[in-house]
Design an enzyme around this catalytic site. Structure first.
Site, PDB file in Angstrom:
ATOM      1  N   ASP A 134       0.851  -1.198   0.000  1.00  0.00           N
ATOM      2  CA  ASP A 134       0.000   0.000   0.000  1.00  0.00           C
ATOM      3  C   ASP A 134       0.888   1.249   0.000  1.00  0.00           C
ATOM      4  O   ASP A 134       2.025   1.227   0.480  1.00  0.00           O
ATOM      5  CB  ASP A 134      -0.901   0.008   1.255  1.00  0.00           C
ATOM      6  N   ASP A 161       3.617   2.094  -4.707  1.00  0.00           N
ATOM      7  CA  ASP A 161       2.729   2.995  -5.460  1.00  0.00           C
ATOM      8  C   ASP A 161       2.232   2.244  -6.685  1.00  0.00           C
ATOM      9  O   ASP A 161       3.009   1.930  -7.597  1.00  0.00           O
ATOM     10  CB  ASP A 161       3.488   4.269  -5.867  1.00  0.00           C
ATOM     11  N   ASN A 180      -5.751  -4.522  -6.079  1.00  0.00           N
ATOM     12  CA  ASN A 180      -6.972  -3.948  -5.499  1.00  0.00           C
ATOM     13  C   ASN A 180      -6.883  -2.437  -5.251  1.00  0.00           C
ATOM     14  O   ASN A 180      -7.908  -1.775  -5.135  1.00  0.00           O
ATOM     15  CB  ASN A 180      -7.260  -4.698  -4.182  1.00  0.00           C
ATOM     16  N   TYR A 222     -13.088   7.927 -13.351  1.00  0.00           N
ATOM     17  CA  TYR A 222     -13.259   6.681 -12.586  1.00  0.00           C
ATOM     18  C   TYR A 222     -14.011   5.660 -13.443  1.00  0.00           C
ATOM     19  O   TYR A 222     -13.601   4.500 -13.568  1.00  0.00           O
ATOM     20  CB  TYR A 222     -14.016   6.968 -11.280  1.00  0.00           C
ATOM     21  N   LYS A 238     -12.241   2.261 -14.893  1.00  0.00           N
ATOM     22  CA  LYS A 238     -12.740   1.001 -14.329  1.00  0.00           C
ATOM     23  C   LYS A 238     -13.325   0.106 -15.428  1.00  0.00           C
ATOM     24  O   LYS A 238     -13.253  -1.121 -15.340  1.00  0.00           O
ATOM     25  CB  LYS A 238     -13.758   1.264 -13.212  1.00  0.00           C
TER      26      LYS A 238
HETATM   27  N1  LIG Z   1     -15.815   1.502  -1.622  1.00  0.00           N
HETATM   28  C1  LIG Z   1     -16.563   1.372  -2.700  1.00  0.00           C
HETATM   29  O1  LIG Z   1     -17.749   1.752  -2.705  1.00  0.00           O
HETATM   30  C2  LIG Z   1     -16.002   0.714  -3.939  1.00  0.00           C
HETATM   31  C3  LIG Z   1     -16.901   0.328  -4.942  1.00  0.00           C
HETATM   32  C4  LIG Z   1     -16.403  -0.261  -6.090  1.00  0.00           C
HETATM   33  C5  LIG Z   1     -15.041  -0.491  -6.234  1.00  0.00           C
HETATM   34  N2  LIG Z   1     -14.183  -0.093  -5.237  1.00  0.00           N
HETATM   35  C6  LIG Z   1     -12.759  -0.341  -5.450  1.00  0.00           C
HETATM   36  O2  LIG Z   1     -12.268  -1.115  -4.387  1.00  0.00           O
HETATM   37  C7  LIG Z   1     -10.859  -0.923  -4.277  1.00  0.00           C
HETATM   38  C8  LIG Z   1     -10.497  -0.708  -2.817  1.00  0.00           C
HETATM   39  O3  LIG Z   1     -11.071   0.541  -2.398  1.00  0.00           O
HETATM   40  P1  LIG Z   1     -11.739   0.755  -0.950  1.00  0.00           P
HETATM   41  O4  LIG Z   1     -13.158   1.057  -1.180  1.00  0.00           O
HETATM   42  O5  LIG Z   1     -11.360  -0.354  -0.037  1.00  0.00           O
HETATM   43  O6  LIG Z   1     -11.070   2.139  -0.537  1.00  0.00           O
HETATM   44  P2  LIG Z   1      -9.988   2.518   0.588  1.00  0.00           P
HETATM   45  O7  LIG Z   1      -9.675   3.947   0.337  1.00  0.00           O
HETATM   46  O8  LIG Z   1     -10.461   2.098   1.923  1.00  0.00           O
HETATM   47  O9  LIG Z   1      -8.747   1.584   0.204  1.00  0.00           O
HETATM   48  C9  LIG Z   1      -7.942   1.843  -0.907  1.00  0.00           C
HETATM   49  C10 LIG Z   1      -6.516   1.526  -0.524  1.00  0.00           C
HETATM   50  O10 LIG Z   1      -5.694   1.724  -1.683  1.00  0.00           O
HETATM   51  C11 LIG Z   1      -4.537   2.454  -1.284  1.00  0.00           C
HETATM   52  N3  LIG Z   1      -4.035   3.191  -2.438  1.00  0.00           N
HETATM   53  C12 LIG Z   1      -4.610   4.216  -3.097  1.00  0.00           C
HETATM   54  N4  LIG Z   1      -3.823   4.629  -4.106  1.00  0.00           N
HETATM   55  C13 LIG Z   1      -2.720   3.841  -4.080  1.00  0.00           C
HETATM   56  C14 LIG Z   1      -1.555   3.761  -4.874  1.00  0.00           C
HETATM   57  N5  LIG Z   1      -1.347   4.609  -5.907  1.00  0.00           N
HETATM   58  N6  LIG Z   1      -0.637   2.821  -4.583  1.00  0.00           N
HETATM   59  C15 LIG Z   1      -0.838   1.963  -3.547  1.00  0.00           C
HETATM   60  N7  LIG Z   1      -1.906   1.994  -2.750  1.00  0.00           N
HETATM   61  C16 LIG Z   1      -2.849   2.922  -3.016  1.00  0.00           C
HETATM   62  C17 LIG Z   1      -5.017   3.377  -0.164  1.00  0.00           C
HETATM   63  O11 LIG Z   1      -3.930   3.831   0.642  1.00  0.00           O
HETATM   64  C18 LIG Z   1      -5.987   2.477   0.571  1.00  0.00           C
HETATM   65  O12 LIG Z   1      -5.362   1.722   1.593  1.00  0.00           O
HETATM   66  C19 LIG Z   1     -10.526   0.251  -5.204  1.00  0.00           C
HETATM   67  O13 LIG Z   1      -9.960  -0.237  -6.405  1.00  0.00           O
HETATM   68  C20 LIG Z   1     -11.878   0.885  -5.463  1.00  0.00           C
HETATM   69  O14 LIG Z   1     -11.919   1.581  -6.697  1.00  0.00           O
HETATM   70  C21 LIG Z   1     -14.640   0.497  -4.100  1.00  0.00           C
END
Ligand SMILES: NC(=O)c1ccc[n+]([C@@H]2O[C@H](COP(=O)([O-])OP(=O)(O)OC[C@H]3O[C@@H](n4cnc5c(N)ncnc54)[C@H](O)[C@@H]3O)[C@@H](O)[C@H]2O)c1
Length: 262
Positions: A37, A58, A85, A150, A154
């Site tokens: 992360d 990253d 993820n 986004y 996606k």
């Molecule tokens: N939460 C929702 O409603 C939702 C819905 C559909 C898809 N998603 C997808 O699920 C995945 C996880 O998101 P989440 O909802 O758990 O959000 P979150 O913000 O809780 O977790 C995302 C994690 O990714 C890390 N991150 C962000 N950019 C980064 C980078 N460039 N390099 C390394 N780490 C990085 C952040 O530090 C964080 O720990 C994402 O791909 C998001 O697009 C989320």
């Protein structure tokens, strides 16, 4: 694939869905888990809780993807599952989104998966198989009204998964793409803060917990399904999109216009 005894790398594992996946994969009896992360402190906390290893990373840099794969392989041997993820919400904006943001989201949501597969497909083929997973979104199958970059990136993430699955299935490589709608995480909180369009989608969909997504992932990977849809109504709306595209567009417009009118 059964996850017991597997070496799993998870990106974006410091919180939200990624953290829930680490917890769930630990319960499945994974042999080794690497939590990568941008938030190293968060990754360390998750790793300490579940006996995993943390790595600062990253997702938008090819050198970091390569470095992560080399690090995990040196520490634990060949990677069985690479779970891409990490993701960001990006701006609640349309074509006015600055090029720098388009580039950042493209790298994190698309190229990160491409870079990982560039290295891992040959290695997994040589090893007789492996599993690549990316977290896209329901926005990658349908639409996220408030956020153009986004939605577009996606969609591309779904295509990456489908292309890899079509091409390398016979090499023993399995691919899944996780497409949740609203999940209670920091990313969702930030999206809700930015745009009323996001709240309309959330209200229409219902919000799942990260643990619900992790449960759907384990079940979907066990069945080796490409699309993992934790929200059941996403499949229904995909059917509407495919069979009556105009009706589907009209239903999304109603959501957007409802949000704009408030
Ligand atoms: N939460 C929702 O409603 C939702 C819905 C559909 C898809 N998603 C997808 O699920 C995945 C996880 O998101 P989440 O909802 O758990 O959000 P979150 O913000 O809780 O977790 C995302 C994690 O990714 C890390 N991150 C962000 N950019 C980064 C980078 N460039 N390099 C390394 N780490 C990085 C952040 O530090 C964080 O720990 C994402 O791909 C998001 O697009 C989320």
């Amino acid at each position: 694939m059964e996850l017991h005894g597997k070496h799993i790398v998870i990106t974006g594992g410091a919180g939200g869905i990624g953290r829930a996946l680490v917890e769930r994969f630990t319960r499945e009896g994974a042999r080794a888990i690497v939590v990568a992360d941008a938030d190293l402190e968060g990754a360390r906390a998750v790793a300490a809780e579940f006996g995993a290893t943390a790595r600062k990373f990253d997702a938008g840099l090819e050198s970091d993807v390569t470095g992560l794969i080399d690090f995990a392989t040196e520490a634990n041997g060949p990677i069985d599952v690479y779970f891409s993820n990490a993701g960001v919400g990006g701006p609640a904006a349309g074509p006015e989104t600055p090029d720098g943001e388009w580039d950042r989201l493209w790298r994190i949501h698309v190229m990160s998966h491409v870079w990982a597969s560039r290295i891992l497909v040959p290695r997994m083929t040589e090893a007789g198989g492996g599993y690549l997973v990316n977290t896209s979104s329901a926005a990658g199958l349908l639409i996220q009204p408030s956020a153009m970059a986004y939605t577009v990136t996606k969609h591309a993430a779904v295509s990456v998964a489908e292309w890899l699955s079509m091409t390398y299935h016979h090499n023993g490589i399995r691919v899944s793409c996780v497409c949740p709608q609203a999940v209670q995480t920091r990313l969702l909180d930030e999206a809700m803060g930015q745009s009323s369009g996001a709240s309309e989608v959330v209200a229409a969909a219902g919000v799942l917990q990260p643990a619900d997504v992790a449960e759907a992932v384990v079940e979907g990977m066990r069945a080796e399904r490409l699309l993992i849809l934790p929200h059941k109504d996403v499949a229904e709306r995909m059917v509407l999109r495919a069979t009556d595209h105009e009706a589907w567009l009209a239903s999304v417009r109603t959501l957007v216009e409802g949000g704009a009118a408030r």
